[in-house]
Design a protein around this motif. Structure first.
Motif, PDB file in Angstrom:
ATOM      1  N   SER A  49     -46.585 -27.600  10.176  1.00 32.89           N
ATOM      2  CA  SER A  49     -47.586 -28.287   9.369  1.00 32.89           C
ATOM      3  C   SER A  49     -47.539 -29.802   9.557  1.00 32.89           C
ATOM      4  CB  SER A  49     -47.401 -27.934   7.891  1.00 32.89           C
ATOM      5  OG  SER A  49     -46.117 -28.327   7.457  1.00 32.89           O
ATOM      6  N   GLN A  50     -46.403 -30.324   9.978  1.00 27.83           N
ATOM      7  CA  GLN A  50     -46.274 -31.762  10.202  1.00 27.83           C
ATOM      8  C   GLN A  50     -46.339 -32.059  11.700  1.00 27.83           C
ATOM      9  OE1 GLN A  50     -42.314 -32.195   8.460  1.00 27.83           O
ATOM     10  NE2 GLN A  50     -43.190 -33.695   7.069  1.00 27.83           N
ATOM     11  N   THR A  51     -46.810 -33.226  12.038  1.00 29.49           N
ATOM     12  CA  THR A  51     -46.698 -33.670  13.419  1.00 29.49           C
ATOM     13  C   THR A  51     -45.236 -34.034  13.673  1.00 29.49           C
ATOM     14  OG1 THR A  51     -47.072 -36.003  12.932  1.00 29.49           O
ATOM     15  CG2 THR A  51     -49.035 -34.618  13.362  1.00 29.49           C
ATOM     16  N   LYS A  52     -44.866 -34.100  14.920  1.00 31.80           N
ATOM     17  CA  LYS A  52     -43.496 -34.458  15.263  1.00 31.80           C
ATOM     18  C   LYS A  52     -43.142 -35.837  14.715  1.00 31.80           C
ATOM     19  CE  LYS A  52     -40.309 -34.725  19.150  1.00 31.80           C
ATOM     20  NZ  LYS A  52     -40.147 -34.617  20.598  1.00 31.80           N
ATOM     21  N   ASP A  53     -44.071 -36.791  14.793  1.00 29.26           N
ATOM     22  CA  ASP A  53     -43.810 -38.150  14.307  1.00 29.26           C
ATOM     23  C   ASP A  53     -43.565 -38.179  12.802  1.00 29.26           C
ATOM     24  OD1 ASP A  53     -44.004 -39.206  16.836  1.00 29.26           O
ATOM     25  OD2 ASP A  53     -46.091 -39.824  16.603  1.00 29.26           O
ATOM     26  N   SER A  54     -44.359 -37.438  12.021  1.00 26.95           N
ATOM     27  CA  SER A  54     -44.150 -37.442  10.576  1.00 26.95           C
ATOM     28  C   SER A  54     -42.864 -36.708  10.212  1.00 26.95           C
ATOM     29  CB  SER A  54     -45.353 -36.846   9.830  1.00 26.95           C
ATOM     30  OG  SER A  54     -45.509 -35.485  10.115  1.00 26.95           O
ATOM     31  N   PHE A  55     -42.513 -35.656  10.966  1.00 25.26           N
ATOM     32  CA  PHE A  55     -41.247 -34.967  10.744  1.00 25.26           C
ATOM     33  C   PHE A  55     -40.077 -35.916  10.989  1.00 25.26           C
ATOM     34  CE2 PHE A  55     -37.625 -32.633  12.566  1.00 25.26           C
ATOM     35  CZ  PHE A  55     -37.326 -31.771  11.531  1.00 25.26           C
ATOM     36  N   LEU A  56     -40.125 -36.668  12.081  1.00 24.54           N
ATOM     37  CA  LEU A  56     -39.044 -37.608  12.397  1.00 24.54           C
ATOM     38  C   LEU A  56     -38.956 -38.731  11.378  1.00 24.54           C
ATOM     39  CD1 LEU A  56     -39.339 -37.784  16.287  1.00 24.54           C
ATOM     40  CD2 LEU A  56     -37.696 -36.489  14.910  1.00 24.54           C
ATOM     41  N   ALA A  57     -40.089 -39.181  10.850  1.00 25.54           N
ATOM     42  CA  ALA A  57     -40.075 -40.202   9.801  1.00 25.54           C
ATOM     43  C   ALA A  57     -39.413 -39.651   8.542  1.00 25.54           C
ATOM     44  CB  ALA A  57     -41.499 -40.659   9.490  1.00 25.54           C
ATOM     45  N   GLY A  75     -28.126 -33.859  10.887  1.00 21.71           N
ATOM     46  CA  GLY A  75     -28.936 -34.062  12.074  1.00 21.71           C
ATOM     47  C   GLY A  75     -30.185 -33.208  12.067  1.00 21.71           C
ATOM     48  N   TYR A  76     -30.830 -33.129  13.224  1.00 24.85           N
ATOM     49  CA  TYR A  76     -32.114 -32.444  13.325  1.00 24.85           C
ATOM     50  C   TYR A  76     -32.370 -32.025  14.763  1.00 24.85           C
ATOM     51  CZ  TYR A  76     -33.795 -36.670  15.541  1.00 24.85           C
ATOM     52  OH  TYR A  76     -33.970 -37.706  16.412  1.00 24.85           O
ATOM     53  N   ARG A  77     -33.387 -31.213  14.938  1.00 26.16           N
ATOM     54  CA  ARG A  77     -33.912 -30.844  16.252  1.00 26.16           C
ATOM     55  C   ARG A  77     -35.414 -30.723  16.100  1.00 26.16           C
ATOM     56  NH1 ARG A  77     -34.533 -30.990  21.428  1.00 26.16           N
ATOM     57  NH2 ARG A  77     -35.386 -29.119  22.333  1.00 26.16           N
ATOM     58  N   ALA A  78     -36.158 -31.378  16.943  1.00 24.94           N
ATOM     59  CA  ALA A  78     -37.624 -31.311  16.880  1.00 24.94           C
ATOM     60  C   ALA A  78     -38.178 -31.313  18.289  1.00 24.94           C
ATOM     61  CB  ALA A  78     -38.179 -32.493  16.104  1.00 24.94           C
ATOM     62  N   ASN A  79     -39.017 -30.335  18.565  1.00 18.90           N
ATOM     63  CA  ASN A  79     -39.785 -30.339  19.800  1.00 18.90           C
ATOM     64  C   ASN A  79     -41.171 -29.796  19.492  1.00 18.90           C
ATOM     65  OD1 ASN A  79     -39.533 -27.522  19.774  1.00 18.90           O
ATOM     66  ND2 ASN A  79     -37.904 -27.503  21.279  1.00 18.90           N
ATOM     67  N   LYS A  80     -41.938 -29.439  20.478  1.00 22.38           N
ATOM     68  CA  LYS A  80     -43.312 -29.008  20.230  1.00 22.38           C
ATOM     69  C   LYS A  80     -43.403 -27.746  19.387  1.00 22.38           C
ATOM     70  CE  LYS A  80     -45.234 -31.132  24.320  1.00 22.38           C
ATOM     71  NZ  LYS A  80     -45.875 -30.945  25.607  1.00 22.38           N
ATOM     72  N   SER A  81     -42.426 -26.849  19.520  1.00 23.32           N
ATOM     73  CA  SER A  81     -42.551 -25.556  18.843  1.00 23.32           C
ATOM     74  C   SER A  81     -41.495 -25.272  17.782  1.00 23.32           C
ATOM     75  CB  SER A  81     -42.533 -24.433  19.883  1.00 23.32           C
ATOM     76  OG  SER A  81     -41.333 -24.487  20.629  1.00 23.32           O
ATOM     77  N   ASN A  82     -40.471 -26.098  17.664  1.00 24.86           N
ATOM     78  CA  ASN A  82     -39.385 -25.828  16.708  1.00 24.86           C
ATOM     79  C   ASN A  82     -39.012 -27.065  15.912  1.00 24.86           C
ATOM     80  OD1 ASN A  82     -38.809 -23.100  17.647  1.00 24.86           O
ATOM     81  ND2 ASN A  82     -37.978 -24.070  19.472  1.00 24.86           N
ATOM     82  N   ARG A  83     -38.631 -26.834  14.650  1.00 27.42           N
ATOM     83  CA  ARG A  83     -38.103 -27.890  13.789  1.00 27.42           C
ATOM     84  C   ARG A  83     -36.859 -27.338  13.095  1.00 27.42           C
ATOM     85  NH1 ARG A  83     -42.043 -30.063  15.917  1.00 27.42           N
ATOM     86  NH2 ARG A  83     -43.789 -31.070  14.920  1.00 27.42           N
ATOM     87  N   PHE A  84     -35.758 -28.065  13.181  1.00 24.33           N
ATOM     88  CA  PHE A  84     -34.509 -27.671  12.548  1.00 24.33           C
ATOM     89  C   PHE A  84     -33.934 -28.865  11.792  1.00 24.33           C
ATOM     90  CE2 PHE A  84     -34.863 -25.155  16.428  1.00 24.33           C
ATOM     91  CZ  PHE A  84     -34.619 -23.867  15.977  1.00 24.33           C
ATOM     92  N   LEU A  85     -33.388 -28.596  10.618  1.00 21.55           N
ATOM     93  CA  LEU A  85     -32.638 -29.599   9.865  1.00 21.55           C
ATOM     94  C   LEU A  85     -31.205 -29.104   9.758  1.00 21.55           C
ATOM     95  CD1 LEU A  85     -35.203 -30.335   7.028  1.00 21.55           C
ATOM     96  CD2 LEU A  85     -34.670 -31.789   8.992  1.00 21.55           C
TER      97      LEU A  85
END
Length: 97
Positions: A49-57, A75-85
């Motif tokens: 639901s969030q763009t990568k930029d808003s997730f990173l912010a 930490g975190y992991r973010a790419n085009k298809s996955n988001r991890f906290l």
């Protein structure tokens, strides 16, 4: 800023996401152990639901907050298809105890 993890590190830490701690509306949470021995809880976020930029912010903001009743974001992991906290692991109950 919290650590940016590779997908491979999270797969190894969670033994391919096999230690599920729980599941909620935003995704599943898995127990893991980083290579330095740190126990963590890895939250896999469903949907993008969030763009990568808003997730990173948001990660940057959460990563700066330190409070007695909040779990620390490691930490975190973010790419085009996955988001991890990646959070510190809290054993034996809830934060209010």
């Amino acid at each position: 800023m919290p650590t940016r993890f590779s997908h491979e590190i999270l797969v190894v830490a969670t033994e391919n996401f096999s230690w599920e701690l729980g599941k909620g509306g935003f995704g599943s949470v898995f127990e893991g152990i980083l290579t330095d021995g740190t126990k963590v809880a890895v939250k896999c976020i469903n949907g993008l639901s969030q763009t990568k930029d808003s997730f990173l912010a948001e990660v940057e903001t959460i990563g700066r907050i330190h409070h007695l009743n909040l779990v620390r974001l490691v930490g975190y992991r973010a790419n085009k298809s996955n988001r991890f906290l990646v959070y510190e692991y809290m054993c034996n109950g809830s934060l209010d105890k």
